[in-house]
Motif scaffolding. Sequence first.
Motif, PDB file in Angstrom:
ATOM      1  N   UNK A 196       0.916  -1.235   0.196  1.00  0.00           N
ATOM      2  CA  UNK A 196      -0.004   0.018   0.060  1.00  0.00           C
ATOM      3  C   UNK A 196       0.820   1.240  -0.044  1.00  0.00           C
ATOM      4  N   UNK A 197       0.684   2.401  -0.873  1.00  0.00           N
ATOM      5  CA  UNK A 197       1.484   3.396  -0.780  1.00  0.00           C
ATOM      6  C   UNK A 197       1.387   4.240   0.400  1.00  0.00           C
ATOM      7  N   UNK A 198       0.706   3.971   1.100  1.00  0.00           N
ATOM      8  CA  UNK A 198       0.441   4.892   2.399  1.00  0.00           C
ATOM      9  C   UNK A 198       1.242   4.197   3.473  1.00  0.00           C
ATOM     10  N   UNK A 199       1.846   2.847   3.271  1.00  0.00           N
ATOM     11  CA  UNK A 199       2.157   2.151   4.312  1.00  0.00           C
ATOM     12  C   UNK A 199       3.860   1.983   4.094  1.00  0.00           C
ATOM     13  N   UNK A 200       4.641   2.232   4.915  1.00  0.00           N
ATOM     14  CA  UNK A 200       6.070   2.128   5.036  1.00  0.00           C
ATOM     15  C   UNK A 200       6.435   1.042   5.978  1.00  0.00           C
ATOM     16  N   UNK A 201       7.551  -0.076   5.401  1.00  0.00           N
ATOM     17  CA  UNK A 201       7.769  -1.085   6.448  1.00  0.00           C
ATOM     18  C   UNK A 201       9.287  -0.917   6.846  1.00  0.00           C
ATOM     19  N   UNK A 202       9.655  -0.892   7.942  1.00  0.00           N
ATOM     20  CA  UNK A 202      10.895  -0.693   8.561  1.00  0.00           C
ATOM     21  C   UNK A 202      11.065  -2.073   9.123  1.00  0.00           C
ATOM     22  N   UNK A 203      12.263  -2.711   8.463  1.00  0.00           N
ATOM     23  CA  UNK A 203      12.430  -4.389   8.893  1.00  0.00           C
ATOM     24  C   UNK A 203      13.712  -4.336   9.859  1.00  0.00           C
ATOM     25  N   UNK A 204      13.382  -5.062  10.883  1.00  0.00           N
ATOM     26  CA  UNK A 204      14.585  -5.388  11.802  1.00  0.00           C
ATOM     27  C   UNK A 204      14.905  -6.932  11.931  1.00  0.00           C
ATOM     28  N   UNK A 205      16.070  -6.956  12.277  1.00  0.00           N
ATOM     29  CA  UNK A 205      16.321  -8.686  12.445  1.00  0.00           C
ATOM     30  C   UNK A 205      17.319  -8.900  13.923  1.00  0.00           C
ATOM     31  N   UNK A 206      16.574  -9.765  14.261  1.00  0.00           N
ATOM     32  CA  UNK A 206      17.404 -10.035  15.928  1.00  0.00           C
ATOM     33  C   UNK A 206      16.804  -9.627  16.955  1.00  0.00           C
ATOM     34  N   UNK A 207      15.658  -8.870  16.673  1.00  0.00           N
ATOM     35  CA  UNK A 207      15.085  -7.962  17.770  1.00  0.00           C
ATOM     36  C   UNK A 207      13.649  -8.576  18.526  1.00  0.00           C
TER      37      UNK A 207
END
Length: 285
Positions: free
Chosen positions: A250-261
């Motif tokens: 969705x153009x209104x949604x931004x995903x910030x991905x983490x690893x190990x948290x």
Amino acid sequence: MSSKIYFKKSRGFDLRRRLINLTTRLHHRIAPNHARSVARKVLLTPVRSKKAAAEPAGLTRKPIATSEGMMMTYSLGEGPTWVLGHGWSGSSRQFYTLMEHIAASGFKALAFDNPAHGESEGQFGHLPGFVAAFDSILEQQNCIAGVVAHSMGGAMVLESRHPLLQDKPVLLVAPVLNYTENLISTVERSGYSMKLFHDVVEDIAEQYHSPLDSINPLNRLNGRQAKAVIVHDKYDRFASYAHSELASTNQNVTLITTEGLGHGRILQSDQLKSGFDMLITEQKG
């Protein structure tokens, strides 16, 4: 018991799960009313977290009357208000680090303990009750700048129809966007009688006018026009990262991905602070 049902991951044959299934089905058949009473306690009683957390300087506690009883609120800072909502068996203490960041950014952070959680009243917890308490908190605000929500709190925010939320940004942390699917599958894995589970769910649905099959946080998120940022760990064991990826198309949604948290440590992360900064920068722009 409820935390073991909702958060235990079992694979293959499990004797304990089989015994739970047999005993809960038998109980329901022999003494249905008593079985439903026991099931409410087992399925709807969260663990009240007792983990110690250093309170930020200047934190203010205030109990607020809601339709679900007295909810304890915690506020820090001055300025436009960001409301923070936690998930199942969580508490506002999990947000202290982020609340300090919000306050330092020129805003007021207002967190609250959900029903039967933290220092709030209530014996049982469930999503319709979360939504009702959240709406009552919002009802007592003149306006808000945005919302932060973790885990099941994300479903709470997205399922709310409160008018204050219509054009407000949301910061979702490890959200359970497939709430209904996740709930049913975890109870099935526990071995608990699904007929007994549905009896309890139907009682709640009737009381709150909120059928389980009407709950769909992912669809609610896709229908929103305001900006949303999701911060989610790729290997989260409790909330589906794949559904956050799907939402990010969705153009209104931004995903910030983490690893190990994981599902909990992410609340103390720099990436979460960055997600908040991203939303307030867009607001100012």
